[in-house]
Scaffold this motif. Structure first.
Motif, short mmCIF file in Angstrom:
data_model
loop_
_atom_site.label_atom_id
_atom_site.label_comp_id
_atom_site.label_asym_id
_atom_site.label_seq_id
_atom_site.Cartn_x
_atom_site.Cartn_y
_atom_site.Cartn_z
N LYS A 62 37.08 31.06 54.26
CA LYS A 62 36.91 31.18 55.71
C LYS A 62 37.60 32.43 56.24
N GLN A 63 38.80 32.72 55.70
CA GLN A 63 39.52 33.93 56.12
C GLN A 63 38.71 35.18 55.76
N LYS A 64 38.12 35.18 54.58
CA LYS A 64 37.33 36.33 54.14
C LYS A 64 36.12 36.52 55.06
N GLU A 65 35.48 35.42 55.43
CA GLU A 65 34.32 35.50 56.33
C GLU A 65 34.72 36.10 57.67
N VAL A 66 35.87 35.68 58.22
CA VAL A 66 36.34 36.20 59.50
C VAL A 66 36.64 37.69 59.38
N ASN B 159 46.66 35.80 46.49
CA ASN B 159 46.14 37.12 46.84
C ASN B 159 44.64 37.23 46.64
N ASN B 160 43.97 36.11 46.45
CA ASN B 160 42.52 36.09 46.31
C ASN B 160 41.96 35.00 47.22
N TYR B 161 40.69 35.10 47.48
CA TYR B 161 40.04 34.14 48.37
C TYR B 161 39.40 33.03 47.54
N LEU B 162 40.22 32.18 46.91
CA LEU B 162 39.72 31.15 46.01
C LEU B 162 39.58 29.79 46.68
N SER B 163 40.41 29.48 47.65
CA SER B 163 40.35 28.17 48.30
C SER B 163 39.34 28.19 49.45
#
Length: 73
Positions: free
Chosen positions: A62-66, A53-57
Motif C-alpha cells: 500500500k505504501q508503494k502504491e501511494v 527495506n522492501n515492500y513485502l507486506s
C-alpha cells in the motif's frame, strides 16, 4: 524510549563491560560463544533489514502504491 532501543543499549553495555574485562585479562565469555552470538545476531538483523527495506507486506504494498501515485518512487 522503545523496547528495541533499550535492548540495543543494554547489549552495548554488556559488550563494553566484556571488552574491558577481556583487556584486563578476565575471560568472562568464551570466544566461541561470542562468535556464535554475533553470527546469529547478524543473520537476524540482515533478514529484518531486508524485510523492512522492501515492500513485502500488505502495508508495504500500500505504501508503494501511494508513493507511485504521487510520483515519489
Amino acid at each position: 524510549m522503545d523496547k528495541a532501543s533499550v535492548t540495543r543499549f543494554m547489549l552495548l553495555i554488556v559488550a563494553v563491560i566484556n571488552a574491558v574485562l577481556n583487556m584486563l585479562g578476565y575471560k568472562t565469555i568464551p570466544d566461541e560463544l561470542v562468535n556464535d552470538i554475533i553470527a546469529v545476531g547478524s543473520g537476524i538483523y540482515a533478514l529484518y533489514m531486508g524485510w523492512k527495506n522492501n515492500y513485502l507486506s500488505k502495508k508495504g504494498q500500500k505504501q508503494k502504491e501511494v508513493l507511485e501515485k504521487h510520483g515519489l518512487s
